[in-house]
Design an enzyme around this catalytic site. Structure first.
Site, PDB file in Angstrom:
ATOM      1  CB  CYS A  49      -5.289  31.056 -15.656  1.00 27.12           C
ATOM      2  SG  CYS A  49      -6.888  31.863 -15.948  1.00 27.12           S
ATOM      3  CB  CYS A  52      -1.223  27.105 -18.990  1.00 29.86           C
ATOM      4  SG  CYS A  52      -2.004  25.765 -19.890  1.00 29.86           S
ATOM      5  CG  HIS A  53      -0.749  31.482 -17.652  1.00 27.88           C
ATOM      6  ND1 HIS A  53       0.026  32.007 -18.663  1.00 27.88           N
ATOM      7  CD2 HIS A  53      -1.970  31.277 -18.203  1.00 27.88           C
ATOM      8  CE1 HIS A  53      -0.710  32.128 -19.774  1.00 27.88           C
ATOM      9  NE2 HIS A  53      -1.929  31.683 -19.516  1.00 27.88           N
ATOM     10  CG  MET A  90      -4.763  33.027 -24.495  1.00 24.69           C
ATOM     11  SD  MET A  90      -4.514  32.752 -22.729  1.00 24.69           S
ATOM     12  CE  MET A  90      -5.722  33.932 -22.093  1.00 24.69           C
ATOM     13  CG  HIS A 329       2.799  15.204 -17.515  1.00 32.17           C
ATOM     14  ND1 HIS A 329       2.261  16.152 -16.681  1.00 32.17           N
ATOM     15  CD2 HIS A 329       1.778  14.375 -17.828  1.00 32.17           C
ATOM     16  CE1 HIS A 329       0.982  15.896 -16.492  1.00 32.17           C
ATOM     17  NE2 HIS A 329       0.656  14.823 -17.185  1.00 32.17           N
ATOM     18  CG  HIS A 371      -0.164  12.392 -22.056  1.00 34.17           C
ATOM     19  ND1 HIS A 371      -0.788  11.275 -21.531  1.00 34.17           N
ATOM     20  CD2 HIS A 371      -0.313  13.373 -21.131  1.00 34.17           C
ATOM     21  CE1 HIS A 371      -1.309  11.596 -20.355  1.00 34.17           C
ATOM     22  NE2 HIS A 371      -1.032  12.860 -20.086  1.00 34.17           N
TER      23      HIS A 371
HETATM   24 FE1  DHE Z   1      -3.454  12.994 -15.124  1.00 33.46          FE
HETATM   25  C1  DHE Z   1      -1.399  10.289 -14.449  1.00 33.46           C
HETATM   26  C2  DHE Z   1      -1.032  15.115 -14.003  1.00 33.46           C
HETATM   27  C3  DHE Z   1      -5.298  15.679 -16.241  1.00 33.46           C
HETATM   28  C4  DHE Z   1      -6.006  10.896 -15.923  1.00 33.46           C
HETATM   29  N1  DHE Z   1      -1.553  12.755 -14.402  1.00 33.46           N
HETATM   30  C5  DHE Z   1      -0.879  11.545 -14.221  1.00 33.46           C
HETATM   31  C6  DHE Z   1       0.431  11.815 -13.706  1.00 33.46           C
HETATM   32  C7  DHE Z   1       0.526  13.184 -13.569  1.00 33.46           C
HETATM   33  C8  DHE Z   1      -0.721  13.757 -14.006  1.00 33.46           C
HETATM   34  C9  DHE Z   1       1.714  13.965 -13.056  1.00 33.46           C
HETATM   35  C10 DHE Z   1       1.497  10.770 -13.372  1.00 33.46           C
HETATM   36  C11 DHE Z   1       1.319  10.245 -11.991  1.00 33.46           C
HETATM   37  C12 DHE Z   1       2.323   9.169 -11.640  1.00 33.46           C
HETATM   38  O1  DHE Z   1       2.601   8.298 -12.478  1.00 33.46           O
HETATM   39  O2  DHE Z   1       2.844   9.192 -10.513  1.00 33.46           O
HETATM   40  N2  DHE Z   1      -3.205  15.047 -15.153  1.00 33.46           N
HETATM   41  C13 DHE Z   1      -2.138  15.693 -14.635  1.00 33.46           C
HETATM   42  C14 DHE Z   1      -2.302  17.124 -14.821  1.00 33.46           C
HETATM   43  O3  DHE Z   1      -1.546  18.023 -14.369  1.00 33.46           O
HETATM   44  C15 DHE Z   1      -3.430  17.330 -15.749  1.00 33.46           C
HETATM   45  C16 DHE Z   1      -2.843  17.629 -17.126  1.00 33.46           C
HETATM   46  C17 DHE Z   1      -4.337  18.519 -15.487  1.00 33.46           C
HETATM   47  C18 DHE Z   1      -5.136  18.488 -14.215  1.00 33.46           C
HETATM   48  O4  DHE Z   1      -5.979  19.382 -14.058  1.00 33.46           O
HETATM   49  O5  DHE Z   1      -4.969  17.626 -13.387  1.00 33.46           O
HETATM   50  C19 DHE Z   1      -4.069  15.934 -15.700  1.00 33.46           C
HETATM   51  N3  DHE Z   1      -5.326  13.238 -15.935  1.00 33.46           N
HETATM   52  C20 DHE Z   1      -5.883  14.410 -16.314  1.00 33.46           C
HETATM   53  C21 DHE Z   1      -7.226  14.210 -16.841  1.00 33.46           C
HETATM   54  O6  DHE Z   1      -7.996  15.119 -17.254  1.00 33.46           O
HETATM   55  C22 DHE Z   1      -7.473  12.742 -16.890  1.00 33.46           C
HETATM   56  C23 DHE Z   1      -7.516  12.301 -18.341  1.00 33.46           C
HETATM   57  C24 DHE Z   1      -8.786  12.299 -16.253  1.00 33.46           C
HETATM   58  C25 DHE Z   1      -8.810  12.400 -14.748  1.00 33.46           C
HETATM   59  O7  DHE Z   1      -9.098  11.408 -14.107  1.00 33.46           O
HETATM   60  O8  DHE Z   1      -8.567  13.500 -14.243  1.00 33.46           O
HETATM   61  C26 DHE Z   1      -6.214  12.224 -16.186  1.00 33.46           C
HETATM   62  N4  DHE Z   1      -3.665  10.965 -15.177  1.00 33.46           N
HETATM   63  C27 DHE Z   1      -4.815  10.303 -15.490  1.00 33.46           C
HETATM   64  C28 DHE Z   1      -4.616   8.882 -15.346  1.00 33.46           C
HETATM   65  C29 DHE Z   1      -3.274   8.698 -14.939  1.00 33.46           C
HETATM   66  C30 DHE Z   1      -2.699  10.024 -14.837  1.00 33.46           C
HETATM   67  C31 DHE Z   1      -5.646   7.799 -15.639  1.00 33.46           C
HETATM   68  C32 DHE Z   1      -2.552   7.383 -14.627  1.00 33.46           C
HETATM   69  C33 DHE Z   1      -2.238   6.639 -15.872  1.00 33.46           C
HETATM   70  C34 DHE Z   1      -1.542   5.328 -15.614  1.00 33.46           C
HETATM   71  O9  DHE Z   1      -1.803   4.394 -16.378  1.00 33.46           O
HETATM   72  O10 DHE Z   1      -0.737   5.251 -14.695  1.00 33.46           O
END
Ligand code: DHE
Length: 545
Positions: A49, A52-53, A90, A329, A371
């Protein structure tokens, strides 16, 4: 609203804060909970949760769930909401089978309690966790291995808490290194020597690629939950500092680039742009490093502010607070590296930040829940240089003109909207030497779509996309096989995709020949557990995308 199912599922990915002890403040107005019940509910809250919350339940993508609101709604109403979900987005936690009826009841009681506050995390805690494994003077003074470092890939092995270093030329795994929990991203130092890896538990590994066998030379835990790390890239400041942003506590820290010694911590708590209401937990999302000025650009998510942090004088730190839009983001530079194209995902906008002047250039309306990852830069045959983003909430790709000098009429406008495979796109990419634009649709509910990618011919972009069944090409049999994140090799003639399966299933990396769009190689190895992000050293070092 932003009630897209994929978006919610994406944000409910679990938090390391589930394990952090927090105090149960008895609220006499709330239904009774035993201590074990409270602990169990707290765990579920942080796993499902909080994304999101909010940690303090003040609301972000999801509604605020503080007792003043929840006590009024009452137990029965809350149970129905948690069990069946809502059209506003939700999830139906009960009917989808994730939570039992008892757990639904537990959560309905929990959210009427006073939200427990997680502990702060400051210099003392950071220093206690900080380890220099190999001191600077004991490290090599030149590259000691035969690796072609510029074409090395750091690959996130998400659920294994590790990264794999893969040689881009031979496609062989060079080594697998332990990192933080649910490891998230890799970034490179300006020189191309140091690799920074951050886990969701805010643990950073500093890896020296010059060692005979590249390995961790320093590590630190900078908070309780984090997503971003970067390194100083301005002329004269190469490899000098690193910066990491945390989700909890809401702050960022500047560290020495070669040891990770923490130097300066800055809180991001403050007022939301526009309303100027106080927000107690604005998380730090993407951070980019200016190639022009000694500055980091830090996304403060919930307040919709970009902080430009001048790192020349840490004792008299100068920060400019640039108002953009919530919730900031991810994002990346356009091709000249002057403008930071920054996704405000709750506003359906791209904020264009001029990193040379340190100001907001423009807010551009795009599709639903942009995104981009770092986005994709190319020259549109009609409109000139553009930067592209995909969307979680719709099937479109928005192309924004990025050349105010030669193409002023197109600058900072959506000049073209492509129709992609569907919603649920996370990343798209091209390369300066390529004529292809590739976009994933990782979170699309239709398996055929989430296991495929779309590719456009940039010179004939009107013609629409070709579908490439990357998941099928991997040869992996069972599992969701979500295809995620295109990443180019250094030459720009290969594009790599992760075929992301469950932790106990086989995953793979599929390498496609960018010129022919044919399968070039499949990397299958029992060590490749849940590969997601891939970071080519050269492209990451120079912000080539
Ligand atoms: Fe990410 C980048 C946050 C879920 C893979 N992710 C980022 C960035 C943020 C972020 C703030 C940018 C960083 C930067 O540039 O300094 N990600 C979040 C979350 O808050 C979120 C939505 C939920 C969570 O629970 O973390 C989340 N992210 C994921 C995934 O589920 C992904 C698809 C698979 C994984 O590895 O967890 C994922 N995020 C990525 C990747 C990048 C990324 C591969 C970097 C992309 C790039 O090309 O720079």
């Amino acid at each position: 609203g932003h009630g897209d199912a994929a978006m919610k599922e994406y944000q409910a990915g679990g938090s390391p804060m589930a394990d952090v002890p927090m105090h149960h403040d008895i609220n006499p107005l709330a239904p009774r909970m035993s201590e074990p019940e409270f602990d169990k509910a707290k765990r579920i809250f942080f796993e499902r949760c909080a994304g999101c919350h909010g940690v303090l339940r003040k609301g972000a993508t999801g509604k605020a769930l503080t007792p003043d609101i929840t006590l009024e709604k009452g137990l029965e109403y809350l149970k129905v909401f948690i069990k069946y979900g809502s059209p506003g987005g939700m999830p139906n936690w009960g009917t989808s089978g994730v939570l039992s009826d008892d757990e639904v009841d537990l959560m309905a009681r929990y959210i009427q309690q006073t939200p427990p506050a997680p502990p702060e995390y400051g210099l003392k805690e950071m220093e206690a966790s900080w380890k220099v494994v190999v001191p600077v003077e004991k490290r090599p003074t030149k590259k000691m291995n035969d690796l072609n470092l510029e074409n090395l890939f750091s690959v996130t092995l998400r659920d294994d808490g590790k990264i794999a270093l893969i040689d881009g030329d031979s496609k062989k795994i060079v080594s697998v290194l332990e990192t933080g929990y649910a490891v998230h991203i890799s970034r490179m130092s300006a020189s191309g020597r140091y690799l920074f890896v951050i886990g969701r538990d805010a643990k950073i590994n500093l890896i020296d690629l010059w060692m005979e066998k590249p390995d961790t030379v320093a590590e630190i835990k900078v908070g309780l939950e984090a997503r971003s790390v970067e390194s100083s890239k301005a002329k004269g400041w190469e490899d000098k500092y690193a910066i990491a942003g945390t989700y909890w506590p809401p702050q960022f820290v500047i560290m020495d680039g070669d040891t990770l010694q923490p130097r300066k911590i800055v809180s991001t708590r403050g007022m939301v742009t526009g309303t100027q209401d106080y927000h107690p937990e604005p998380r730090v999302a993407a951070i980019v490093s200016s190639h022009f000025n000694p500055e980091f650009f830090v996304n403060v998510k919930e307040t919709g502010m970009v902080y430009s942090v001048d790192y020349r004088d840490l004792e008299n730190l100068s920060i400019k607070m640039i108002e953009a839009a919530p919730f900031l983001h991810d994002g990346g530079f356009e091709s000249t590296h002057r403008y930071f194209m920054d996704a405000a995902n709750a506003s359906d906008k791209i904020a264009v930040i001029d990193t040379k002047e340190g100001k907001l250039e423009k807010l551009v309306d795009v599709g639903k829940v942009p995104h981009p990852g770092r986005g994709a830069n190319f020259v549109d045959p009609k409109f000139g240089p553009v930067w592209a983003t995909g969307h979680l909430g719709d099937e479109t790709i928005s192309l924004i003109g990025t050349d105010p000098h030669q193409h002023p009429d197109n600058a900072w406008k959506v000049v073209r909207t492509l129709k992609g495979l569907g919603g649920g796109s996370l990343f798209l990419k091209t390369h300066p030497t390529s004529k292809n634009l590739w976009a994933d649709t990782t979170l699309n509910p239709d398996e055929k779509i989430s296991q495929s990618v779309a590719v456009w011919d940039i010179d004939n972009i009107d013609k629409g996309y070709e579908l490439i069944p990357v998941g099928e090409w991997s040869g992996v049999k069972a599992g969701p096989k979500r295809v995620v994140q295109p990443e180019y090799n250094k030459a720009g003639d290969e594009v790599w995709f992760s075929v992301w399966n469950g932790a106990d299933q086989e995953s793979a990396i599929v390498v496609v020949d960018d010129r022919t769009r044919k399968l070039k190689a499949v990397i299958r190895d029992p060590r490749l557990i849940t590969p997601t992000g891939k970071f080519n050293v050269y492209n990451t070092q120079h912000d080539v995308y």
